[in-house]
Design a protein around this motif. Structure first.
Motif, PDB file in Angstrom:
ATOM      1  N   ASP A 238       0.638  -1.194  -0.054  1.00 41.35           N
ATOM      2  CA  ASP A 238       0.025  -0.086   0.134  1.00 41.35           C
ATOM      3  C   ASP A 238       0.587   1.413  -0.011  1.00 41.35           C
ATOM      4  O   ASP A 238       0.998   2.172  -1.039  1.00 41.35           O
ATOM      5  N   ASP A 239       1.458   1.567   1.026  1.00 41.36           N
ATOM      6  CA  ASP A 239       1.941   3.092   1.143  1.00 41.36           C
ATOM      7  C   ASP A 239       3.625   2.416   1.477  1.00 41.36           C
ATOM      8  O   ASP A 239       4.322   1.362   1.087  1.00 41.36           O
ATOM      9  N   SER A 240       4.496   3.398   2.076  1.00 39.04           N
ATOM     10  CA  SER A 240       5.761   3.248   2.171  1.00 39.04           C
ATOM     11  C   SER A 240       6.079   2.175   3.204  1.00 39.04           C
ATOM     12  O   SER A 240       7.158   1.731   3.515  1.00 39.04           O
ATOM     13  N   ASP A 241       5.008   1.772   3.876  1.00 41.89           N
ATOM     14  CA  ASP A 241       5.506   0.631   5.059  1.00 41.89           C
ATOM     15  C   ASP A 241       5.224  -0.347   4.276  1.00 41.89           C
ATOM     16  O   ASP A 241       3.989  -0.890   3.757  1.00 41.89           O
ATOM     17  N   PHE A 242       5.894  -1.529   4.632  1.00 39.39           N
ATOM     18  CA  PHE A 242       5.642  -2.927   4.127  1.00 39.39           C
ATOM     19  C   PHE A 242       5.106  -3.789   5.207  1.00 39.39           C
ATOM     20  O   PHE A 242       5.060  -3.660   6.288  1.00 39.39           O
ATOM     21  N   LEU A 243       3.930  -4.802   4.670  1.00 38.45           N
ATOM     22  CA  LEU A 243       3.265  -5.510   5.468  1.00 38.45           C
ATOM     23  C   LEU A 243       3.015  -6.908   4.756  1.00 38.45           C
ATOM     24  O   LEU A 243       2.715  -7.092   3.730  1.00 38.45           O
ATOM     25  N   ALA A 244       3.340  -7.947   5.598  1.00 35.68           N
ATOM     26  CA  ALA A 244       3.132  -9.381   4.953  1.00 35.68           C
ATOM     27  C   ALA A 244       2.655 -10.088   6.299  1.00 35.68           C
ATOM     28  O   ALA A 244       2.857 -10.134   7.543  1.00 35.68           O
ATOM     29  N   ILE A 245       1.728 -10.909   5.833  1.00 36.43           N
ATOM     30  CA  ILE A 245       0.819 -11.820   6.788  1.00 36.43           C
ATOM     31  C   ILE A 245       1.127 -13.251   6.533  1.00 36.43           C
ATOM     32  O   ILE A 245       0.714 -13.734   5.429  1.00 36.43           O
ATOM     33  N   PHE A 246       1.558 -13.925   7.296  1.00 37.73           N
ATOM     34  CA  PHE A 246       2.177 -15.411   7.326  1.00 37.73           C
ATOM     35  C   PHE A 246       1.068 -16.128   7.952  1.00 37.73           C
ATOM     36  O   PHE A 246       0.998 -15.928   9.073  1.00 37.73           O
ATOM     37  N   PRO A 247       0.411 -17.228   7.388  1.00 39.39           N
ATOM     38  CA  PRO A 247      -0.623 -17.828   8.279  1.00 39.39           C
ATOM     39  C   PRO A 247       0.332 -18.899   9.079  1.00 39.39           C
ATOM     40  O   PRO A 247       1.089 -19.437   8.727  1.00 39.39           O
ATOM     41  N   LEU A 248      -0.065 -19.289  10.462  1.00 42.04           N
ATOM     42  CA  LEU A 248       0.511 -19.837  11.383  1.00 42.04           C
ATOM     43  C   LEU A 248      -0.161 -21.271  11.449  1.00 42.04           C
ATOM     44  O   LEU A 248       0.496 -22.342  11.582  1.00 42.04           O
ATOM     45  N   ASP A 249      -1.374 -21.419  10.916  1.00 44.25           N
ATOM     46  CA  ASP A 249      -2.128 -22.747  11.147  1.00 44.25           C
ATOM     47  C   ASP A 249      -3.195 -22.957  10.157  1.00 44.25           C
ATOM     48  O   ASP A 249      -3.871 -23.783  10.120  1.00 44.25           O
ATOM     49  N   GLY A 250      -3.550 -21.952   9.213  1.00 42.33           N
ATOM     50  CA  GLY A 250      -4.514 -22.193   8.523  1.00 42.33           C
ATOM     51  C   GLY A 250      -5.900 -21.651   8.909  1.00 42.33           C
ATOM     52  O   GLY A 250      -7.128 -21.519   8.251  1.00 42.33           O
ATOM     53  N   GLY A 251      -5.881 -21.230  10.337  1.00 41.81           N
ATOM     54  CA  GLY A 251      -7.110 -20.529  11.093  1.00 41.81           C
ATOM     55  C   GLY A 251      -6.766 -19.232  11.211  1.00 41.81           C
ATOM     56  O   GLY A 251      -6.583 -18.369  10.454  1.00 41.81           O
TER      57      GLY A 251
ATOM     58  N   SER B 140      13.908  -2.287  -0.908  1.00 38.58           N
ATOM     59  CA  SER B 140      13.945  -0.876  -0.972  1.00 38.58           C
ATOM     60  C   SER B 140      12.728  -0.487  -2.040  1.00 38.58           C
ATOM     61  O   SER B 140      12.149   0.605  -1.645  1.00 38.58           O
ATOM     62  N   LEU B 141      12.472  -1.362  -2.853  1.00 35.86           N
ATOM     63  CA  LEU B 141      11.329  -0.992  -3.856  1.00 35.86           C
ATOM     64  C   LEU B 141       9.940  -0.985  -3.294  1.00 35.86           C
ATOM     65  O   LEU B 141       9.151  -0.140  -3.297  1.00 35.86           O
ATOM     66  N   ALA B 142      10.002  -2.135  -2.192  1.00 33.72           N
ATOM     67  CA  ALA B 142       8.619  -2.241  -1.473  1.00 33.72           C
ATOM     68  C   ALA B 142       8.289  -1.039  -0.234  1.00 33.72           C
ATOM     69  O   ALA B 142       7.310  -0.854   0.068  1.00 33.72           O
ATOM     70  N   THR B 143       9.425  -0.298   0.132  1.00 33.64           N
ATOM     71  CA  THR B 143       9.295   0.550   1.392  1.00 33.64           C
ATOM     72  C   THR B 143       9.784   1.928   0.923  1.00 33.64           C
ATOM     73  O   THR B 143       9.575   2.786   1.719  1.00 33.64           O
ATOM     74  N   SER B 144      10.449   1.999  -0.324  1.00 31.69           N
ATOM     75  CA  SER B 144      10.979   3.377  -0.725  1.00 31.69           C
ATOM     76  C   SER B 144       9.876   4.650  -0.515  1.00 31.69           C
ATOM     77  O   SER B 144       8.873   4.257  -0.978  1.00 31.69           O
ATOM     78  N   GLU B 145      10.560   5.788   0.004  1.00 30.45           N
ATOM     79  CA  GLU B 145       9.405   6.875   0.360  1.00 30.45           C
ATOM     80  C   GLU B 145       9.243   7.690  -1.093  1.00 30.45           C
ATOM     81  O   GLU B 145       8.337   8.286  -1.198  1.00 30.45           O
ATOM     82  N   GLY B 146      10.200   7.567  -1.815  1.00 32.97           N
ATOM     83  CA  GLY B 146      10.143   8.717  -2.917  1.00 32.97           C
ATOM     84  C   GLY B 146       8.940   8.572  -3.804  1.00 32.97           C
ATOM     85  O   GLY B 146       8.414   7.473  -3.979  1.00 32.97           O
TER      86      GLY B 146
END
Ligand SMILES: Cc1cc2nc3c(=O)[nH]c(=O)nc-3n(C[C@H](O)[C@H](O)[C@H](O)COP(=O)(O)OP(=O)(O)OC[C@H]3O[C@@H](n4cnc5c(N)ncnc54)[C@H](O)[C@@H]3O)c2cc1C
Length: 509
Positions: free
Chosen positions: A206-219, A347-353
């Motif tokens: 979305d914006d300059s901060d990166f976020l990933a969500i890893f499932p831990l158990d499918g629930g 850097s591409l995922a988080t750069s502010e420029g």
């Protein structure tokens, strides 16, 4: 008592090194400053290549059955899912493990410690390396034991698997060039609901901060990994509430419970040398990078396996010392490439420029869904992230090419029908020859005389698609990379290959 190898550190790298060396008959002592195995879930992702190597140690089954298989990845922009990749479909032709395995590092370390114990090796916890000296015949290390007393320990080789703050590296006076990311990383193990709680890996651009969500158990359990930018207003003050609001705004995720939260600064660095005489650096002691691709732990395990069989050959007199130089050549080159690519992607995922933001939020959502329809691009991405693509082409132990396979490549994984594959013989952890088609009598006689197993697989049309050349000989190393690929097999070339690498024939010696 003098050991072949003193392993300093019992994180994943040191534990796998101890397991592999022990399986190859090398005597090891393994010590760790920590009181016991790690208690934090830290590295979650175990990639396909690591599982293949674990298959050789009869460990893959336990990791897969105790963990959770992620079969797909989704890319989100502006709260909308813009692209989906099925790992299961993409990886099926390449590996027995076409998924991202989730197995938290604390459980992973406990499993490795148990396996070592069943092999008769106990990690000596609360035992700290103070310093060491190396001479022509070996290394003498000074250890502080749990009762505070000091004891010296002698070994032929010392393996520094002592993490990012490595005392082994510091004592060698090695540079650790690189940099520190300006962003602060956080990890949070949570219980949550909402659209991204779909049992797959979800990445938000979305914006300059990166976020990933890893499932831990499918629930309902997941790991959030993200970045927050330090500024005067937020320095040292971010807490889960701030982060949660951002995640909820961009992905509609609703967190109901936080089980673990931690924030930390990340470096990207590679040590100047992986070998100094009888001392080696492995894992985080040798390289650190952004956790975004989940590569750190997997790379340390790969280092351990690359070095283990070489040390085993040298300690039993089957190879000259120069084989050990290939550890640095092969693994440092890979670590440098990894640090460079994870840095570029991150850097591409988080750069502010403004330009980077435009590319991320406008161009990527337009191009990515179409690009990911391309089989070759999906294949390449899967093979790269899962570390199947690692190759040592052009390095000292690699020679020749046959079909599309070069010396230094990972041997392609091939199905033989009736549930059988060409990877079955690898639990021997020994050199072996593969021929797909017909092997002449001269080759059979030569292999028998040199005590090298020869596996001949009846030719199948699918082999050609995987890049294999009919009737060529592939010399496979104990870590199932191709040493020599020879389309016109000659026993003279085989003899010369081993002789010039300082590997003594017959191999069983
Ligand atoms: C929050 C987080 C999330 C991560 N996620 C991932 C992921 O998803 N995938 C991935 O691949 N990687 C991930 N990583 C990175 C991963 O955790 C590390 O790469 C991995 O732990 C490195 O293993 P190691 O064995 O090299 O070092 P460590 O795990 O750091 O182990 C070092 C060992 O050395 C011992 N030691 C230190 N000093 C001494 C001394 N003087 N004497 C004796 N012993 C000593 C310690 O006690 C310890 O046993 C993550 C890291 C963090 C922090």
């Amino acid at each position: 008592m003098r050991h072949d190898v003193l392993i300093v550190g019992a994180g994943p790298t040191g534990l796998v090194l101890a397991l592999w060396l022990n399986r190859m008959g090398v005597s090891v002592r393994i010590v760790a400053k920590a009181d016991g195995p790690g208690t934090q879930s830290r590295a979650l992702a175990v990639h396909a290549r690591t599982l293949e190597l674990y298959g050789q140690l009869d460990l893959a089954g336990a990791v897969v059955s105790e963990g959770y298989e992620v079969g797909g990845v989704n890319l989100w922009v502006g709260g909308e899912k813009r692209a989906h990749v099925s790992l299961t479909e993409t990886g099926a032709a390449h590996t027995r493990y076409p998924f991202l395995q989730i197995f938290p590092q604390d459980r992973h370390e406990r499993l490795l410690v148990e396996r070592l114990q069943s092999a008769g090796i106990c990690v000596e916890w609360a035992t700290e390396l103070i310093d060491f000296e190396q001479g022509e015949a070996g290394v003498t290390a000074r250890l502080r034991l749990p009762d505070g007393s000091e004891r010296s320990c002698e070994a032929q080789f010392l393996a520094g698997c002592d993490g990012a703050g490595s005392i082994v590296r510091k004592q060698l006076g090695m540079g650790f060039p690189g940099d520190t990311y300006e962003q602060t990383f956080y990890v949070a193990d949570v219980e949550a609901n909402g659209p991204p709680m779909n049992g797959e890996l979800n990445i938000d651009l979305d914006d300059s901060d990166f976020l990933a969500i890893f499932p831990l158990d499918g629930g309902s359990r997941a790991r959030l990994v993200g970045t927050v930018r330090e500024d005067a207003a937020t320095a040292g003050t971010h807490d889960f509430e701030t982060i949660n609001r951002k995640a909820a705004a961009s992905l509609g995720i609703n967190v109901t419970k936080v089980n673990w939260f931690s924030s930390y600064r990340v470096h990207h660095r590679v040590v100047d040398q992986f070998r100094a005489g009888r001392v080696f650096l492995l894992g985080d002691a040798a390289h650190v990078h952004s956790p975004a691709g989940g590569q750190g732990m997997n790379t340390g395990i790969g280092d351990a396996i690359n070095l283990a069989w070489k040390i085993a050959m040298v300690t039993r007199g089957a190879a000259e010392d120069k084989v050990l130089d290939s550890y640095q050549e092969e693994r440092r080159a890979f670590a440098r490439k990894l640090v460079r690519t994870t840095d570029q992607a991150f850097s591409l995922a988080t750069s502010e420029g403004a330009l980077a933001r435009f590319v991320r939020t406008r161009i990527v959502p337009l191009v990515m869904p179409t690009a990911l329809q391309l089989d070759w691009l999906r294949d390449w991405a899967f093979r790269t992230v899962s570390q199947l693509e690692i190759s040592y082409r052009g390095d000292a132990l690699s020679e020749g090419e046959a079909g599309e396979i070069h010396g230094g490549d990972r041997l392609p994984w091939l199905e033989l029908g009736e549930g059988r594959t060409n990877y079955e013989g690898f639990s021997s952890l020994s050199w072996q020859f593969h021929v797909y088609g017909y092997a002449g009598h001269a080759l059979e006689d030569w292999c028998r005389a040199q005590a090298i197993p020869l596996h001949v697989f009846p030719w199948r049309p699918g082999f050609e698609e995987a890049g294999v050349e009919r009737d060529a000989v592939y010399v496979i190393r104990p870590d199932c990379y191709v040493g020599l690929a020879d389309g016109e097999p000659s026993t003279e070339r085989l003899t010369a290959y081993f002789g010039s690498r300082g590997i003594r024939l017959p191999l069983s010696g």
